[in-house]
Motif scaffolding. Structure first.
Motif, PDB file in Angstrom:
ATOM      1  N   TRP A  68       0.662  -1.187  -0.005  1.00  0.00           N
ATOM      2  CA  TRP A  68       0.338  -0.217   0.172  1.00  0.00           C
ATOM      3  C   TRP A  68       1.234   1.697  -0.012  1.00  0.00           C
ATOM      4  O   TRP A  68       0.283   2.254  -0.587  1.00  0.00           O
ATOM      5  CB  TRP A  68      -0.943   0.293   0.916  1.00  0.00           C
ATOM      6  N   GLY A  69       1.874   1.177   0.545  1.00  0.00           N
ATOM      7  CA  GLY A  69       3.004   2.145   0.834  1.00  0.00           C
ATOM      8  C   GLY A  69       3.605   2.784  -0.598  1.00  0.00           C
ATOM      9  O   GLY A  69       3.347   4.168  -0.836  1.00  0.00           O
ATOM     10  N   LEU A  78       0.067   4.688  -2.550  1.00  0.00           N
ATOM     11  CA  LEU A  78       0.339   5.774  -1.595  1.00  0.00           C
ATOM     12  C   LEU A  78       0.945   6.789  -2.638  1.00  0.00           C
ATOM     13  O   LEU A  78       0.666   7.635  -3.095  1.00  0.00           O
ATOM     14  CB  LEU A  78       0.398   5.745  -0.611  1.00  0.00           C
ATOM     15  N   GLU A  79       2.311   5.926  -3.070  1.00  0.00           N
ATOM     16  CA  GLU A  79       3.256   6.955  -3.134  1.00  0.00           C
ATOM     17  C   GLU A  79       2.752   6.999  -4.846  1.00  0.00           C
ATOM     18  O   GLU A  79       2.920   8.598  -5.680  1.00  0.00           O
ATOM     19  CB  GLU A  79       5.017   6.270  -4.229  1.00  0.00           C
ATOM     20  N   ARG A  90       0.260  10.142  -4.908  1.00  0.00           N
ATOM     21  CA  ARG A  90       0.741  11.422  -5.079  1.00  0.00           C
ATOM     22  C   ARG A  90       1.227  11.717  -5.695  1.00  0.00           C
ATOM     23  O   ARG A  90       1.588  12.787  -6.134  1.00  0.00           O
ATOM     24  CB  ARG A  90       1.174  10.749  -3.563  1.00  0.00           C
ATOM     25  N   PRO A 114      -7.597   4.046   3.244  1.00  0.00           N
ATOM     26  CA  PRO A 114      -7.961   4.827   2.971  1.00  0.00           C
ATOM     27  C   PRO A 114      -6.885   5.982   3.091  1.00  0.00           C
ATOM     28  O   PRO A 114      -7.323   6.935   1.919  1.00  0.00           O
ATOM     29  CB  PRO A 114      -9.015   5.525   4.888  1.00  0.00           C
ATOM     30  N   ALA A 115      -5.856   5.613   3.015  1.00  0.00           N
ATOM     31  CA  ALA A 115      -4.283   7.238   3.240  1.00  0.00           C
ATOM     32  C   ALA A 115      -4.580   7.109   1.373  1.00  0.00           C
ATOM     33  O   ALA A 115      -4.489   8.140   0.923  1.00  0.00           O
ATOM     34  CB  ALA A 115      -3.897   6.539   4.163  1.00  0.00           C
ATOM     35  N   ILE A 164      -7.846   8.640  -0.169  1.00  0.00           N
ATOM     36  CA  ILE A 164      -7.203  10.655   0.535  1.00  0.00           C
ATOM     37  C   ILE A 164      -6.665  10.992  -0.878  1.00  0.00           C
ATOM     38  O   ILE A 164      -6.724  12.408  -0.937  1.00  0.00           O
ATOM     39  CB  ILE A 164      -7.010  10.407   1.664  1.00  0.00           C
ATOM     40  N   ILE A 181      -7.852  11.519  -4.543  1.00  0.00           N
ATOM     41  CA  ILE A 181      -9.142  12.696  -3.936  1.00  0.00           C
ATOM     42  C   ILE A 181      -7.752  13.262  -4.449  1.00  0.00           C
ATOM     43  O   ILE A 181      -8.104  14.837  -5.571  1.00  0.00           O
ATOM     44  CB  ILE A 181      -9.550  12.941  -2.721  1.00  0.00           C
ATOM     45  N   ASN A 182      -6.490  13.807  -4.728  1.00  0.00           N
ATOM     46  CA  ASN A 182      -5.839  15.455  -4.709  1.00  0.00           C
ATOM     47  C   ASN A 182      -5.668  15.665  -6.273  1.00  0.00           C
ATOM     48  O   ASN A 182      -5.209  16.059  -6.902  1.00  0.00           O
ATOM     49  CB  ASN A 182      -4.776  15.886  -3.822  1.00  0.00           C
ATOM     50  N   VAL A 185     -14.547  12.658   4.800  1.00  0.00           N
ATOM     51  CA  VAL A 185     -14.116  12.324   3.465  1.00  0.00           C
ATOM     52  C   VAL A 185     -14.807  13.264   2.788  1.00  0.00           C
ATOM     53  O   VAL A 185     -13.615  13.794   1.810  1.00  0.00           O
ATOM     54  CB  VAL A 185     -13.309  11.448   3.447  1.00  0.00           C
TER      55      VAL A 185
END
Lengths: 356, 475
Positions: free
Chosen positions: A117-118, A121-122, A125, A148-149, A152, A155-156, A181
């Motif tokens: 998941w890390g 996440l990257e 981002r 969730p992270a 989220i 979303i950006n 959220v």
């Protein structure tokens, strides 16, 4: 093996671990120091190509090339930070296109389906910086990520990537998301108002699921979308109180006589939350004609309605404030206390109360 | 004169007692090891999320729920102006600060009135929780977010209840008046909301402020106090927060959210009747009752601990004050365990009944008694020649070594994640205190905790005087 021998082995293992931890700490400190020096040196070298690019004296590729000298993870953080603080909106697409040519960016986005998941996440981002409309499917998967992270962070990336279809699917999911959220999502949707409004107008019909309706009405209000707010106004008599409350909160965002009339009607709603929201709305709309109605509502049985009505009166100019001062000597002690509290507040405190 | 029969009886008793202590030691340390392992992925998760977290975007949005910060204050005239200002200037989109003066005998209210231009307002709010009478409610002309409640003395729990009655927002953050909160700590504390986790409470990290450089109510240069008593507490706090509480995150059933820095859902606190007055550790009692309420009403809400929001607190710097603090904490633990003894191994309460309460009952509450038993048995064993000296020394070395290992592990976690201490000398001090804490400091705290049993049995509800030196700039 004797108990003594067992203990001796345990002691030796512990001792070895302790030594290893100390070595690790020493090496870690040294590595951190070297890393910090290298990052700082590269950072100071970034500003020149960035300045040249933004001034039209250089190209984005020179800036992106300078980013290469940062370790992958730091480059993403630095670029994201600069994009938020120093790079104007008009330059973002150019930056995204240049970044997509970089192997480290392509590699990071390629990890969007990773089992770790890390890495996802990257990827999320990275998409917020270097996302393109072609990434819509990847972004949708990240938006629905079980972590969730990751969702989220994704979303950006919405404003960079989303098309009409993805926006529609995001709106359909609003009802299932926690309110915090949803509010965070509002920030991204605000940058895509032209895509959001038509999708909202189609959805704002009384037959839609109530929970979703309330969320869509809230969104229409927050984004101040005039066409969508027209549809929201038609839901003022919806059978579900939380939909009516959302309507009252949304229509106060656009000052119109029709909004004030609807809110005046809503002051007589059976639900106290709706009445309080209506009083709040009348205050925000600064509708002077609402003073007589609000003067009645300050006697409401609900504390929240009395509070909101008294507060709303102070937003209606001098006549409203005079009315509140007069209420300080009301025979009803609850009304008098509330009026004394509100009348005594300074302008800053009043503003805080109104917004809170 | 010791007869052979008596010697035989003593040997048998010693054998059983030694084995009981050994099994206890193994079980407890295995549990610590489990917490340690469980803390690693939790810490990595939070470090990964907090790195590059867009706090500025959050600050500008209305995504995060508004908060009411509750600050009970008693005789705080010296520090109250600076600490109140530091609360008012925290970075968070919407919040209010409710400062409750608990019948101070000094000039706390006068100082606040002068510094913040207070004026009296009628207490026009609901009061679902009973408290001591309210003398007056004030608001500030300078800072609209500040509300001051002046009430008759009723203790910290009573003050927090009075603050809850006046709170306008759905979540409350309880802090001590002398706690120094890092500017972005509230936004970090609110992370579970953003991650969509339904929460009943959230705990943040407390760190030791002694020795740090403090300016305008903010820790501007974190340092490890090179004094033995406070230095050992720095390591103790790191261990307790960085792996103890993080480990409980995965297990569920956490029973501690520090009263000096914790966030709670107001609705649930009101439902359980707020803080219980008369309990000397009101925060643990509150969390146990909160967990109980959630289980009984089948409410799926978590009580996570988040490692990166940090608040700094002054710890006792002399033995007398430390003794009072640790005795009171342990007395509170005993009281809470006795009050909620029906939860012990009660399957109806899931992880709390089957893991958390048994751990706190046997692993924390009884720990000083078992440790004392161990020391006594070792002494008796030596006296009658029943203990092999080599074995006893090796056992002691292993026990102390294990404690050191846990401390070093906490230091490693700190070093690879949030790195609050930047100097190499601070790291060396941490390692030194981690190494020596097991001899001397540990036994001292065991002694303080043992006194709690006596005080508990004698029915004492005394808080003891907690004198503090205040924050300053170390030379």
């Amino acid at each position: 093996m004797t108990a003594l021998a067992v203990l001796a082995v345990i002691g030796l293992v512990q001792g070895a671990f302790l030594v290893l931890l100390m070595i690790f700490l020493g090496v870690r400190q040294q590595v951190h120091r070297i890393h910090a020096i290298s990052v700082n040196a590269t950072l100071s070298g970034l500003y020149e190509p960035l300045g040249k690019w933004l001034a039209g004296a250089g190209t984005v590729h020179e800036f992106v090339a300078a980013l290469r000298y940062l370790p992958g993870h730091s480059a993403l953080g630095v670029a994201g930070n600069l994009a938020r603080t120093a790079i104007p909106d008009g330059y973002r697409t150019e930056l995204a296109l240049a970044l997509r040519e970089e192997p480290w960016v392509r590699r990071a986005i390629g990890h969007a389906a990773s089992r770790q998941w890390g890495r996802r996440l990257e990827a999320a981002r990275c998409l917020a910086l270097a996302g393109l409309p072609a990434d819509a499917a990847v972004l949708e998967a990240l938006l629905n990520d079980a972590r969730p992270a990751v969702a989220i962070a994704a979303i950006n990336a919405l404003p960079r990537v989303a098309d009409e279809a993805l926006v529609a699917r995001v709106l359909d999911r609003l009802a299932t998301l926690p309110s915090t959220v949803v509010r965070y999502l509002h920030g991204s949707l605000r940058e895509m108002r032209s895509l959001v409004e038509p999708a909202l107008v189609i959805r704002l019909v009384s037959g839609a699921p109530p929970h979703a309706l309330a969320r869509w009405a809230e969104l229409a209000g927050v984004l101040e979308l005039p066409l969508a707010l027209e549809r929201v106004a038609t839901l003022a008599e919806h059978p579900e109180p939380h939909v009516r409350e959302a309507v009252a909160q949304a229509i106060r965002r656009v000052p119109r006589k029709r909004s004030a009339d609807i809110l005046l009607e809503m002051l007589h709603d059976a639900d106290p939350e709706v009445r309080a929201a209506a009083a709040h709305g009348l205050g925000d709309l600064a509708s002077g004609s609402a003073i007589p109605a609000l003067m009645q509502v300050v006697h409401d049985e609900s504390w929240a309605v009395r509070f909101r009505a008294t507060l709303a009166l102070t937003q209606l100019g001098e006549p409203g404030r005079t009315a509140v001062r007069a209420l300080r000597s009301d025979v009803d002690p609850y009304v008098a206390d509330m009026a004394t509290l509100i009348a005594g507040l300074g302008d800053g405190a009043l503003l805080d109360m109104v917004e809170g | 004169m010791i007869t052979p029969q008596l010697t035989s009886v003593l040997h048998r008793t010693l054998w059983w007692a030694d084995h009981a202590v050994l099994v206890y030691f193994l079980l407890l340390n295995s549990f610590y090891a489990l917490l340690l392992l469980l803390s690693i992925p939790e810490l990595w998760k939070h470090w990964r999320i907090s790195d590059d977290e867009q706090l500025s975007r959050l600050l500008a949005s209305d995504a995060l729920p508004p908060l009411s910060i509750l600050v009970p204050a008693y005789n705080e005239e010296v520090t109250i102006a600076a600490s109140t200002l530091s609360f008012l200037t925290l970075e968070y989109p919407r919040f209010e600060v409710i400062l409750v003066n608990d019948g101070s005998r000094d000039r706390t209210v006068e100082v606040l009135t002068r510094e913040f231009d207070l004026y009296e307002v009628p207490p026009a709010y609901r009061r679902p929780l009973a408290t001591k009478p309210i003398r007056a409610v004030y608001r500030s002309r300078k800072h609209s977010r500040l509300v001051v409640i002046d009430k008759e003395n009723g203790g910290k729990a009573d003050s927090l209840n009075a603050g809850m009655n006046a709170a306008r927002h759905p979540y409350v953050v309880s802090v001590d008046a002398d706690t120094l909160i890092e500017p972005d700590a509230l936004m970090r504390l609110a992370r579970p909301f953003l991650l969509g986790t339904p929460v009943a409470a959230v705990g943040g990290t407390l760190r030791v402020a002694n020795g740090c450089v403090v300016r305008m109510g903010r820790v501007v240069d974190p340092r490890v106090d090179p004094v033995w008593l406070t230095g050992c507490q720095v390591v103790e706090y790191l261990r307790a927060f960085l792996f103890g509480r993080l480990g409980w995150n995965t297990l569920g059933g956490s029973l501690i959210i520090s009263g000096a820095f914790g966030l709670f859902k107001l609705e649930y606190l009101i439902a359980i009747g707020g803080y219980k007055t008369g309990n000397v550790t009101e925060d643990m009692d509150l969390v146990v009752r909160l967990q109980r309420y959630l289980y009984e009403n089948r409410i799926k809400a978590e009580l996570p601990f988040i490692p990166d929001p940090v608040a700094w607190t002054e710890v006792p710097s002399d033995r007398k004050v430390l003794s009072r603090q640790r005795e009171r904490w342990h007395r509170g633990l005993i009281g809470t365990m006795i009050t909620h003894r029906d939860l012990l191994f009660n399957r109806k309460y899931g992880v709390m009944g089957m893991v958390a309460i048994p751990y706190f009952f046997f692993g924390e509450m009884l720990a000083p008694l078992v440790e004392l038993l161990g020391y006594v048995m070792t002494g008796v064993g030596f006296a009658i020649g029943a203990i092999d000296t080599r074995f006893a020394l090796l056992f002691l070395a292993c026990a102390v070594g294990y404690g050191t290992l846990l401390s070093f592990w906490a230091i490693v976690l700190e070093e690879v994640s949030f790195r609050r201490y930047h100097r190499r000398t601070d790291l060396l001090w941490l390692l030194l205190f981690g190494a020596i804490e097991g001899i001397g400091y540990r036994q001292l705290t065991v002694w303080f905790r043992l006194q709690a049993f006596w005080k508990f049995l004698s029915g004492s509800e005394d808080w003891g005087v907690m004198t503090r030196k205040g924050f300053g700039t170390p030379t």
